[in-house]
Design a protein around this motif. Sequence first.
Motif, mmCIF file in Angstrom:
data_model
loop_
_atom_site.group_PDB
_atom_site.id
_atom_site.type_symbol
_atom_site.label_atom_id
_atom_site.label_comp_id
_atom_site.label_asym_id
_atom_site.label_seq_id
_atom_site.Cartn_x
_atom_site.Cartn_y
_atom_site.Cartn_z
ATOM 1 N N GLU A 23 -8.427 16.528 -3.114
ATOM 2 C CA GLU A 23 -8.784 15.789 -4.327
ATOM 3 C C GLU A 23 -9.744 14.637 -4.035
ATOM 4 O O GLU A 23 -9.690 13.588 -4.675
ATOM 5 C CB GLU A 23 -7.536 15.277 -5.060
ATOM 6 N N HIS A 78 0.026 24.114 -15.151
ATOM 7 C CA HIS A 78 -0.829 22.945 -14.901
ATOM 8 C C HIS A 78 -2.261 23.469 -14.797
ATOM 9 O O HIS A 78 -2.512 24.455 -14.100
ATOM 10 C CB HIS A 78 -0.369 22.301 -13.582
ATOM 11 N N GLU A 80 -4.927 21.781 -13.607
ATOM 12 C CA GLU A 80 -5.801 21.175 -12.598
ATOM 13 C C GLU A 80 -6.357 22.290 -11.700
ATOM 14 O O GLU A 80 -5.670 23.277 -11.414
ATOM 15 C CB GLU A 80 -5.031 20.125 -11.772
ATOM 16 N N ASP A 82 -6.738 22.902 -8.674
ATOM 17 C CA ASP A 82 -6.047 23.416 -7.482
ATOM 18 C C ASP A 82 -5.024 24.485 -7.853
ATOM 19 O O ASP A 82 -4.503 25.176 -6.969
ATOM 20 C CB ASP A 82 -5.401 22.298 -6.642
ATOM 21 N N HIS A 83 -4.766 24.656 -9.159
ATOM 22 C CA HIS A 83 -3.840 25.713 -9.601
ATOM 23 C C HIS A 83 -4.486 26.708 -10.572
ATOM 24 O O HIS A 83 -4.114 27.867 -10.587
ATOM 25 C CB HIS A 83 -2.595 25.096 -10.236
ATOM 26 N N HIS A 146 1.418 15.896 -13.484
ATOM 27 C CA HIS A 146 0.718 14.657 -13.519
ATOM 28 C C HIS A 146 -0.488 14.631 -14.455
ATOM 29 O O HIS A 146 -1.241 13.659 -14.473
ATOM 30 C CB HIS A 146 0.381 14.334 -12.054
ATOM 31 N N ASP A 165 3.584 20.210 -10.115
ATOM 32 C CA ASP A 165 3.310 19.327 -8.970
ATOM 33 C C ASP A 165 4.570 18.601 -8.482
ATOM 34 O O ASP A 165 4.602 18.092 -7.354
ATOM 35 C CB ASP A 165 2.277 18.259 -9.356
ATOM 36 N N TYR A 188 2.378 12.254 -0.948
ATOM 37 C CA TYR A 188 1.864 13.006 -2.102
ATOM 38 C C TYR A 188 2.294 12.324 -3.400
ATOM 39 O O TYR A 188 1.484 12.071 -4.294
ATOM 40 C CB TYR A 188 2.407 14.448 -2.046
ATOM 41 N N HIS A 219 3.026 23.004 -4.580
ATOM 42 C CA HIS A 219 2.561 22.732 -3.210
ATOM 43 C C HIS A 219 3.789 22.586 -2.316
ATOM 44 O O HIS A 219 4.743 21.915 -2.692
ATOM 45 C CB HIS A 219 1.790 21.407 -3.120
HETATM 46 FE FE1 FEO Z 1 -2.073 17.963 -10.244
HETATM 47 FE FE2 FEO Z 1 -1.596 20.107 -7.620
HETATM 48 O O1 FEO Z 1 -2.470 19.400 -9.103
#
Ligand code: FEO
Length: 387
Positions: A23, A78, A80, A82-83, A146, A165, A188, A219
Amino acid sequence: MNVTISDTIKYIGVDDLTLDIFEGQYEVEEGISYNSYLILDEKTCLLDTVDARGTQEWENNLEEALAGRKLDYLVIHHMEPDHAGSLGRLLELHPEVTLVGNAKTFQMVPQFLDKEPTQEKLTVKENDTLSLGEHTLTFLMAPMVHWPEVMVSYESKEKLLFSADGFGTFGALSVRGLDDWACEARRYYFNIVGKYGAPVQTLLKKAAALDIAAICPLHGPILRENLPYYIGLYDTWSKYEPENKGVFVAYASIHGNTAEAAQLLAEQLKEAGVEKVAISDLTRDDMSEAIEDAFRYDRMVLCASSYDGGVFLPMENFLVKLTAKAYQNRKVALVENGSWAPSAARKMTEYLAAMKNVEVLEDVVTIRSTVKEETKEALKRLAGELV
Ligand code: FEO
């Protein structure tokens, strides 16, 4: 990565060991995992995709697990990247899929794609359920854990909480298992979710009503044993309560004199019997580790040089980040250095005064250029106040 959940729920996520900064901010020396799960029942249901960096490997995992079956649902917990970074590819591979999300999810979906997807959409809200055969998902909204569209789901047959997350950690699954989970989970949490303690508390209250056998985050490892330990840490962290008694000494030094004072103070704190003393050089150590330690302990000392009529910028950067992450409920002492007009303590106090329930000790140690006998005495007095 071979992770076993059950005969009918498959892990199809990927490890990313090529990424150095997650990120754009957080060092991930041990990589990171993008978790994705597939439920094989009368209906097939994919739970989240993965970052675009892992699309090809994930696609292979998905097709192997589906073994020729069609895909009925994709649940988007989610959005974002990364997903949801492989969402576009999934829609090419499985145009038959029905997308499952909430109203906010579907506002975001076209923002991350070239166009509005033509697939059917199933919009869910709090406590809605989706039956897949023997497995049933119940959706719980988790806004700001988040992002605003985040939701989690509970699968009642196998008692699994798919927590988005929440309960995630840095570290690829092939590198970092459950050993010392808290270390990277804490870093994290405070750096990524830390600002949103109240929404995390709301989610924990919802989770408390569920009979959970395992937590499956987006994660890091799946949590099966000792769940009260993990949930208890999340409760402590999201209430902004210190996890441990101890003092975190953070310093930002231009020529080494402020660093010398900080190290001396750390020794004095240990000698004075402080339970745990952690120290960080803000000019070179990982900032996200410093944020983690600031939240972990109940006391903190900020040691900084004066600079341009304010405070040396690595310390100002740290204070900006602490402010952004809602640092609160701690006791803080200040050490400043200034050769002609010390200004660091005033500037640091301005930041701390704007935080909630941060007590700043009145006794500020001011160093004039180098550490002298009188500095050592002043630091010793400060250490005594912090014990
Ligand atoms: Fe809020 Fe793993 O993305």
